[in-house]
Design a protein around this motif. Structure first.
Motif, PDB file in Angstrom:
ATOM      1  N   PHE A 124     -25.857 -15.944   5.199  1.00 62.50           N
ATOM      2  CA  PHE A 124     -25.066 -14.726   5.412  1.00 62.50           C
ATOM      3  C   PHE A 124     -25.971 -13.504   5.285  1.00 62.50           C
ATOM      4  CE2 PHE A 124     -21.967 -17.827   4.187  1.00 62.50           C
ATOM      5  CZ  PHE A 124     -20.785 -17.456   4.814  1.00 62.50           C
ATOM      6  N   ARG A 156     -16.149 -13.644   1.344  1.00 65.38           N
ATOM      7  CA  ARG A 156     -16.961 -13.766   2.559  1.00 65.38           C
ATOM      8  C   ARG A 156     -16.849 -15.181   3.106  1.00 65.38           C
ATOM      9  NH1 ARG A 156     -21.811 -11.019   3.926  1.00 65.38           N
ATOM     10  NH2 ARG A 156     -22.218 -11.405   6.120  1.00 65.38           N
ATOM     11  N   GLN A 193     -17.577 -17.865   6.765  1.00 69.27           N
ATOM     12  CA  GLN A 193     -18.080 -18.105   8.120  1.00 69.27           C
ATOM     13  C   GLN A 193     -17.180 -19.176   8.718  1.00 69.27           C
ATOM     14  OE1 GLN A 193     -22.089 -20.155   9.000  1.00 69.27           O
ATOM     15  NE2 GLN A 193     -22.638 -18.141   8.226  1.00 69.27           N
ATOM     16  N   ARG A 225     -19.854 -18.178   0.953  1.00 72.58           N
ATOM     17  CA  ARG A 225     -21.182 -17.583   0.898  1.00 72.58           C
ATOM     18  C   ARG A 225     -22.183 -18.489   0.195  1.00 72.58           C
ATOM     19  NH1 ARG A 225     -21.948 -11.834  -1.753  1.00 72.58           N
ATOM     20  NH2 ARG A 225     -23.995 -12.250  -2.622  1.00 72.58           N
ATOM     21  N   ASP A 232     -18.358 -14.400  11.521  1.00 70.46           N
ATOM     22  CA  ASP A 232     -18.654 -13.989  10.151  1.00 70.46           C
ATOM     23  C   ASP A 232     -17.584 -12.979   9.757  1.00 70.46           C
ATOM     24  OD1 ASP A 232     -19.830 -13.382   7.745  1.00 70.46           O
ATOM     25  OD2 ASP A 232     -21.468 -12.199   8.586  1.00 70.46           O
ATOM     26  N   MET A 244     -21.679 -14.758  15.463  1.00 69.69           N
ATOM     27  CA  MET A 244     -23.028 -15.293  15.275  1.00 69.69           C
ATOM     28  C   MET A 244     -23.426 -16.274  16.377  1.00 69.69           C
ATOM     29  SD  MET A 244     -22.711 -15.876  11.188  1.00 69.69           S
ATOM     30  CE  MET A 244     -24.440 -16.055  10.777  1.00 69.69           C
ATOM     31  N   TYR A 301     -29.154  -9.767  13.327  1.00 72.29           N
ATOM     32  CA  TYR A 301     -28.504 -10.423  12.180  1.00 72.29           C
ATOM     33  C   TYR A 301     -29.564 -11.235  11.445  1.00 72.29           C
ATOM     34  CZ  TYR A 301     -24.818 -12.717   9.491  1.00 72.29           C
ATOM     35  OH  TYR A 301     -23.991 -13.151   8.470  1.00 72.29           O
ATOM     36  N   PRO A 325     -30.036 -13.850   8.745  1.00 70.50           N
ATOM     37  CA  PRO A 325     -29.314 -14.758   7.848  1.00 70.50           C
ATOM     38  C   PRO A 325     -29.973 -14.833   6.476  1.00 70.50           C
ATOM     39  CG  PRO A 325     -30.135 -15.912   9.820  1.00 70.50           C
ATOM     40  CD  PRO A 325     -30.645 -14.517   9.885  1.00 70.50           C
TER      41      PRO A 325
END
Ligand SMILES: Nc1ncnc2c1ncn2[C@@H]1O[C@H](COP(=O)(O)OP(=O)(O)OP(=O)(O)O)[C@@H](O)[C@H]1O
Length: 679
Positions: free
Chosen positions: A226, A331, A333, A350, A388, A434, A531, A533
């Motif tokens: 993340f 958070r 994904q 996360r 995300d 993403m 982005y 990661p």
């Protein structure tokens, strides 16, 4: 067939070696040797992949969702059974080292110093596979005992460390990736990319040796890292971050570490001799670069795939920034079906746990959205998606998020009853895209990712909820909701409103509005940034202005009194020291509900490392956010500080232990106090 002794001996050597380059060379050499030894007996006997995996401290590849399900309690029982040692002997050995693996070495040494190594890497992998599917604790315990019986003392030491996921040999996965590249003569970037796409370190070793790294394809259903944000204190500071002009003369200096020592700010850099100044400042990994001069940090970062950092640093200058609310949720994904597994939906937290089971309504909603859109012929909707965003408890009446404390009650629950679903409804607020159609989008600028995200969500909604209905209550609350009926699946998917901002006043106003909507503050994101990661860069900043809290890990627990007799209810917790060690900083017993304390207590019984009667040390896995009145210098705890009136605000199941606060952050908060109390 390589022996597990190869891992154990190399790990022991690495634990004693401080130099990163020497570590990398030693790992690369061993990988090469193991690979070469297998070249005669065929590729299936090549254990170099397992070697890499185990050195990185992971029993299974990241893409592999299997778990060993063996906590400290089970492992210490197995160790007692195999060594014949008494509880007292184990406790004494554990106290000497503070590490179960090292304790095992002591306990087994006398009886087995002469034992020759016979345990193969393949046998270890086989036992791990059996543990993952074992139906009972007794079967798992027997498998662990079987391994320990066949092991030399040194092998037992590293088997236990590996099973506990805590090797303590100063080797991160990124170093193993570099070593793989050296061993196979491949580029580090290619290795890292393959590992990111396929989440299989062992597989990357095979690809590196067979020259097929470029054939790696994005595989869904393993979490990507993340991207995180750096804190700013004021709107002015945020504006400065995004509008600084590149320095005319390259200046390279290291600032004092900010929030934690894991990051160092390096200011202005001529990152390659002769090249124009690109970076104003960026964060680097202090553990890796603790004593290196800033120039080295920049050179190294650039080489080790850090160019994105530099690109982002450049992208933060004089460019537009998007502003969004900072939601106080969890958070997550979300991965949504690909050609291999069309109907599948997975949700990752996360700390890279699969939390799909905890949010069945999100899983159902996404599966339904998928099914309906798939059914639509000529659909323009991507066949696979990674989004995300943030999971929020949602008040559908008011059209706003519920406080984190309410959502918190659901986090970590495996079985979610209908009652919970009604009591704490959840939604997913997407803020980044993403991956779409199997194509990783991380290297596109945020501006572009955002356009694609909006287009995808719009199409999803058109298909499922046509004609598009926008809930006016939600519009007022700044969260765009795409359907009114609570039973519709699309109402669970929202998109985080985002707009370009330029001035501190605008940010200040947006901050006040966000707070009025019961959100935590605002996030600013450089429109041109890629982005990154797993990185906390300067391309995303957060503004939240609040009293300091600390994220800590529980290291021990004490039985309570009265109503709480027999329950582990008083928790000792630690922050991370300069060398990555855990240093206790306080003790708290308030803030949790009785139910939470009951659950914590049961968990701690399972994860006990050392039972001292009234007190137990536990595996450092449980992260808490604690508030306090102030911090004082004190000899009571190893950190040299103590918290006054600490209270637990949240159980941070969403935060990995690697990201807890550090002793330098404690020092920073201590220094920021007007009164600096000393005990
Ligand atoms: N619009 C948003 N964009 C990105 N992240 C957001 C947004 N809203 C809320 N967040 C949350 O903020 C976090 C980013 O802050 P940070 O990286 O500092 O994490 P943290 O250390 O957990 O911080 P905190 O304790 O403030 O939540 C993200 O992990 C995410 O959960």
């Amino acid at each position: 067939m390589a022996l597990f002794a190869v891992v154990a001996e190399l790990a022991d050597e690495l634990a004693k070696e401080a130099g990163k380059l020497k570590k990398r060379a030693a790992i690369a050499e061993t990988i090469s040797k193991v690979h070469a030894a297998s070249s005669e007996s065929g590729p299936e006997s090549d254990d170099s992949g397992l070697l890499a995996l185990y050195l990185a401290g992971t029993p299974f590849a990241e893409a592999d969702s299997r778990k060993l399900n063996a906590g400290g309690a089970l492992l210490s029982k197995a160790l007692l059974a195999v060594s014949g040692a008494s509880d007292q002997m184990l406790t004494a050995a554990y106290r000497r080292h503070g590490d179960m693996g090292a304790a095992a070495f002591d306990l087994l040494f006398a009886a087995r110093a002469e034992k020759t190594a016979e345990l193969t890497l393949a046998a270890v992998a086989e036992a791990f596979a059996a543990m993952a599917v074992a139906k009972t604790t007794a079967i798992r315990a027997a498998l662990v005992e079987g391994l320990l019986r066949r092991a030399t003392p040194l092998e037992a030491k590293y088997l236990l460390k590996l099973m506990l996921g805590d090797m303590r040999i100063g080797v991160k996965q990124s170093l193993v990736e570099e070593a793989i590249a050296v061993a196979a003569g491949a580029s580090v970037d290619a290795v890292r990319r393959a590992v990111m796409l396929e989440a299989d370190l062992g597989g990357a070793v095979r690809r590196a040796f067979s020259g097929t790294l470029h054939e790696s394809r994005m595989r869904l259903f393993h979490p990507l890292g993340f991207m995180l944000a750096s804190p700013v204190e004021t709107p002015e500071e945020a504006v400065e971050r995004f509008t600084e002009k590149p320095a005319k003369v390259p200046v390279v200096k290291t600032k004092k570490p900010r929030k934690d020592k894991k990051v160092v700010v390096v200011e202005a850099a001529n990152h390659k001799p002769g090249e124009a100044v690109q970076a104003q400042s960026f964060y680097a990994d202090a553990e890796e670069f603790a004593d290196a001069p800033p120039e080295d940090v920049i050179a190294k970062e650039t080489q080790a795939g850090g160019d994105t950092t530099l690109a982002n640093a450049a992208a933060t200058q004089g460019v537009e920034a998007f502003l969004e609310d900072k939601y106080d949720g969890m958070r997550a994904q979300i991965h949504c079906g690909d050609s291999g597994q069309p109907g599948r939906v997975a949700i990752y937290s996360r700390n890279k746990e699969d939390v799909t089971e905890s949010f069945p309504e999100l899983e159902e909603a996404f599966a339904q959205i998928r099914a309906e859109t798939d059914a639509a012929a000529g659909s323009l909707i991507p066949s696979s998606l990674i989004l995300d965003g943030e999971i929020l408890g949602w008040d559908f009446e008011q059209g706003r998020a519920l406080p984190f404390a309410v959502l918190g009650q659901r986090i970590g629950r495996k079985r979610v009853s209908n009652e919970w679903r009604q009591q704490v409804p959840v939604v997913f607020v997407a803020f980044d895209l993403m991956c779409a159609d199997g194509e990783l989008l991380l290297e596109l600028p945020l501006r572009e990712r955002r356009n694609r995200l909006e287009a995808v969500v719009e199409r999803l909604v058109e298909r499922v909820a046509s004609p598009l209905v926008v809930d006016e209550r939600a519009r007022d609350s700044q969260a765009v909701l795409f359907a009114v009926e609570e039973s519709a699946p699309v109402e669970r998917l929202m998109i985080s409103p985002s707009r370009l901002v330029e001035s501190a006043e605008e940010i200040d106003r947006a901050y006040a509005d966000a707070r009025a909507r019961a959100n935590e503050g605002v996030m600013l994101k450089a429109a041109g940034s890629v982005y990154q990661p797993g990185r906390r860069g300067l391309a995303w900043v957060k503004l939240k202005r609040e009293l300091a809290t600390l994220d800590v890990v529980v290291t021990g627990a004490e039985f309570g009194h009265g109503r709480r007799a027999g329950i582990l209810s008083d928790y000792t917790f630690a922050v991370r020291g300069d060398k990555g060690e855990l240093l206790n900083v306080g003790k708290a017993y308030s803030g949790l509900t009785d139910v939470e304390i009951g659950e914590m207590s049961a968990w701690m019984m399972e994860h006990t490392l050392e039972d001292q009667g009234f007190f137990r040390t536990v595996e450092p896995l449980m992260v808490l956010e604690v508030a306090f009145n102030n911090i004082m210098r004190s000899g009571r705890h190893a950190s040299g500080f103590a918290l006054r009136f600490p209270r637990i605000l949240k159980i941070r199941t969403d935060k990995p232990v690697s990201e807890i606060d550090t002793v330098s952050r404690v020092e920073e908060v201590y220094q920021s106090q007007v009164d600096k109390p000393v005990e």
